[in-house]
Design a protein around this motif. Structure first.
Motif, PDB file in Angstrom:
ATOM      1  N   ASN A 247      12.286  12.611   5.829  1.00  0.00           N
ATOM      2  CA  ASN A 247      13.235  11.732   6.506  1.00  0.00           C
ATOM      3  C   ASN A 247      12.495  11.066   7.659  1.00  0.00           C
ATOM      4  OD1 ASN A 247      15.893  12.611   5.184  1.00  0.00           O
ATOM      5  ND2 ASN A 247      14.894  14.522   5.729  1.00  0.00           N
ATOM      6  N   VAL A 248      12.806   9.791   7.893  1.00  0.00           N
ATOM      7  CA  VAL A 248      12.108   9.020   8.918  1.00  0.00           C
ATOM      8  C   VAL A 248      13.118   8.472   9.927  1.00  0.00           C
ATOM      9  CG1 VAL A 248      10.680   6.972   9.353  1.00  0.00           C
ATOM     10  CG2 VAL A 248      10.242   8.398   7.333  1.00  0.00           C
ATOM     11  N   VAL A 249      12.771   8.581  11.212  1.00  0.00           N
ATOM     12  CA  VAL A 249      13.562   8.003  12.296  1.00  0.00           C
ATOM     13  C   VAL A 249      12.667   7.055  13.073  1.00  0.00           C
ATOM     14  CG1 VAL A 249      14.827   8.481  14.428  1.00  0.00           C
ATOM     15  CG2 VAL A 249      15.015  10.056  12.496  1.00  0.00           C
ATOM     16  N   ILE A 250      13.113   5.810  13.198  1.00  0.00           N
ATOM     17  CA  ILE A 250      12.409   4.788  13.976  1.00  0.00           C
ATOM     18  C   ILE A 250      13.170   4.634  15.297  1.00  0.00           C
ATOM     19  CG2 ILE A 250      11.616   2.400  14.037  1.00  0.00           C
ATOM     20  CD1 ILE A 250      10.413   3.949  11.678  1.00  0.00           C
ATOM     21  N   LEU A 251      12.480   4.774  16.419  1.00  0.00           N
ATOM     22  CA  LEU A 251      13.165   4.767  17.713  1.00  0.00           C
ATOM     23  C   LEU A 251      13.442   3.371  18.262  1.00  0.00           C
ATOM     24  CD1 LEU A 251      11.370   7.736  19.503  1.00  0.00           C
ATOM     25  CD2 LEU A 251      13.609   7.715  18.383  1.00  0.00           C
ATOM     26  N   ALA A 252      12.450   2.502  18.281  1.00  0.00           N
ATOM     27  CA  ALA A 252      12.598   1.200  18.940  1.00  0.00           C
ATOM     28  C   ALA A 252      12.625   0.068  17.914  1.00  0.00           C
ATOM     29  CB  ALA A 252      11.470   0.978  19.938  1.00  0.00           C
TER      30      ALA A 252
ATOM     31  N   MET B  44       8.420  26.822  -2.349  1.00  0.00           N
ATOM     32  CA  MET B  44       9.579  26.413  -1.574  1.00  0.00           C
ATOM     33  C   MET B  44       9.328  25.020  -0.998  1.00  0.00           C
ATOM     34  SD  MET B  44      11.677  28.386   1.426  1.00  0.00           S
ATOM     35  CE  MET B  44      10.381  28.615   2.601  1.00  0.00           C
ATOM     36  N   ASN B  45      10.303  24.139  -1.162  1.00  0.00           N
ATOM     37  CA  ASN B  45      10.184  22.777  -0.644  1.00  0.00           C
ATOM     38  C   ASN B  45      10.394  22.756   0.860  1.00  0.00           C
ATOM     39  OD1 ASN B  45       9.963  22.247  -3.314  1.00  0.00           O
ATOM     40  ND2 ASN B  45      11.731  20.925  -3.458  1.00  0.00           N
ATOM     41  N   LYS B  46       9.740  21.790   1.494  1.00  0.00           N
ATOM     42  CA  LYS B  46       9.818  21.644   2.944  1.00  0.00           C
ATOM     43  C   LYS B  46      10.701  20.461   3.301  1.00  0.00           C
ATOM     44  CE  LYS B  46       5.117  23.322   3.501  1.00  0.00           C
ATOM     45  NZ  LYS B  46       3.755  22.945   3.878  1.00  0.00           N
ATOM     46  N   ASN B  47      11.272  20.504   4.496  1.00  0.00           N
ATOM     47  CA  ASN B  47      11.993  19.374   5.077  1.00  0.00           C
ATOM     48  C   ASN B  47      11.111  18.813   6.177  1.00  0.00           C
ATOM     49  OD1 ASN B  47      14.422  19.519   3.570  1.00  0.00           O
ATOM     50  ND2 ASN B  47      15.008  21.294   4.774  1.00  0.00           N
ATOM     51  N   ILE B  48      10.757  17.538   6.049  1.00  0.00           N
ATOM     52  CA  ILE B  48       9.841  16.884   6.977  1.00  0.00           C
ATOM     53  C   ILE B  48      10.599  15.788   7.725  1.00  0.00           C
ATOM     54  CG2 ILE B  48       7.668  15.630   7.191  1.00  0.00           C
ATOM     55  CD1 ILE B  48       7.327  18.383   5.829  1.00  0.00           C
ATOM     56  N   LEU B  49      10.416  15.731   9.036  1.00  0.00           N
ATOM     57  CA  LEU B  49      10.974  14.655   9.847  1.00  0.00           C
ATOM     58  C   LEU B  49       9.826  13.898  10.493  1.00  0.00           C
ATOM     59  CD1 LEU B  49      13.312  13.112  11.195  1.00  0.00           C
ATOM     60  CD2 LEU B  49      13.250  14.845  13.022  1.00  0.00           C
ATOM     61  N   VAL B  50       9.780  12.600  10.249  1.00  0.00           N
ATOM     62  CA  VAL B  50       8.781  11.732  10.861  1.00  0.00           C
ATOM     63  C   VAL B  50       9.498  10.892  11.914  1.00  0.00           C
ATOM     64  CG1 VAL B  50       7.139   9.851  10.477  1.00  0.00           C
ATOM     65  CG2 VAL B  50       7.423  11.642   8.741  1.00  0.00           C
ATOM     66  N   VAL B  51       9.034  10.951  13.145  1.00  0.00           N
ATOM     67  CA  VAL B  51       9.603  10.158  14.239  1.00  0.00           C
ATOM     68  C   VAL B  51       8.535   9.154  14.653  1.00  0.00           C
ATOM     69  CG1 VAL B  51      10.582  10.196  16.557  1.00  0.00           C
ATOM     70  CG2 VAL B  51      11.003  12.115  14.998  1.00  0.00           C
ATOM     71  N   ALA B  52       8.889   7.868  14.584  1.00  0.00           N
ATOM     72  CA  ALA B  52       7.930   6.810  14.910  1.00  0.00           C
ATOM     73  C   ALA B  52       8.537   5.865  15.940  1.00  0.00           C
ATOM     74  CB  ALA B  52       7.550   6.038  13.657  1.00  0.00           C
ATOM     75  N   ALA B  53       7.680   5.246  16.718  1.00  0.00           N
ATOM     76  CA  ALA B  53       8.144   4.329  17.758  1.00  0.00           C
ATOM     77  C   ALA B  53       8.719   3.041  17.174  1.00  0.00           C
ATOM     78  CB  ALA B  53       7.007   4.003  18.716  1.00  0.00           C
ATOM     79  N   HIS B  54       8.004   2.446  16.212  1.00  0.00           N
ATOM     80  CA  HIS B  54       8.386   1.133  15.673  1.00  0.00           C
ATOM     81  C   HIS B  54       8.320   1.144  14.155  1.00  0.00           C
ATOM     82  CE1 HIS B  54       6.048   0.398  19.464  1.00  0.00           C
ATOM     83  NE2 HIS B  54       7.222  -0.105  19.787  1.00  0.00           N
ATOM     84  N   PRO B  55       9.050   0.240  13.508  1.00  0.00           N
ATOM     85  CA  PRO B  55       8.889   0.104  12.059  1.00  0.00           C
ATOM     86  C   PRO B  55       7.437  -0.256  11.756  1.00  0.00           C
ATOM     87  CG  PRO B  55      10.788  -1.135  12.820  1.00  0.00           C
ATOM     88  CD  PRO B  55      10.046  -0.683  14.038  1.00  0.00           C
ATOM     89  N   ASP B  56       6.870   0.387  10.825  1.00  0.00           N
ATOM     90  CA  ASP B  56       5.499   0.306  10.295  1.00  0.00           C
ATOM     91  C   ASP B  56       4.598   1.373  10.895  1.00  0.00           C
ATOM     92  OD1 ASP B  56       4.227  -0.700  12.658  1.00  0.00           O
ATOM     93  OD2 ASP B  56       3.868  -2.659  11.824  1.00  0.00           O
ATOM     94  N   ASP B  57       4.941   1.947  12.039  1.00  0.00           N
ATOM     95  CA  ASP B  57       4.121   3.005  12.625  1.00  0.00           C
ATOM     96  C   ASP B  57       4.082   4.233  11.721  1.00  0.00           C
ATOM     97  OD1 ASP B  57       3.716   1.357  14.780  1.00  0.00           O
ATOM     98  OD2 ASP B  57       4.926   2.523  16.183  1.00  0.00           O
TER      99      ASP B  57
END
Length: 96
Positions: free
Chosen positions: A34-39, A1-14
């Motif tokens: 999926n990636v979310v960059i906060l700042a 079964m495939n997983k859904n992964i969320l990566v939350v990072a402070a800045h681009p490149d982190d």
């Protein structure tokens, strides 16, 4: 079964420097990453004098998009919270 992964990072490149190998491992296993960059990641850094701040932002985002594409990331979202000021933003605002 495939997983859904969320990566939350402070800045681009982190996300790439912090867990790029793990991202690559998951995408090779056909997991959805999926990636979310906060700042925005630049206002408190020095950048080339030949670039305007806007040009520097665009350059950083393009580099981040390219790196995440190479890693096989499905989606990349940029937020524009102030760099190194996340502690001044109410948690509810960040969550929303």
């Amino acid at each position: 079964m495939n997983k859904n992964i969320l990566v939350v990072a402070a800045h681009p490149d982190d996300e790439v420097l912090g867990c790029g190998a793990t991202i690559a491992k998951h995408t090779k296993q056909n997991d959805e990453v999926n990636v979310v960059i906060l700042a925005e990641g630049l206002a408190s850094r020095n950048f080339e004098n030949s670039e305007t701040l806007d040009e520097a932002f665009q350059s950083l985002r393009k580099a981040s998009e390219s790196a995440n594409r190479m890693l096989g990331v499905k989606s990349l979202e940029f937020n524009d919270f102030a760099d190194n000021k996340m502690d001044t933003v109410p948690l509810l605002t960040i969550v929303q």
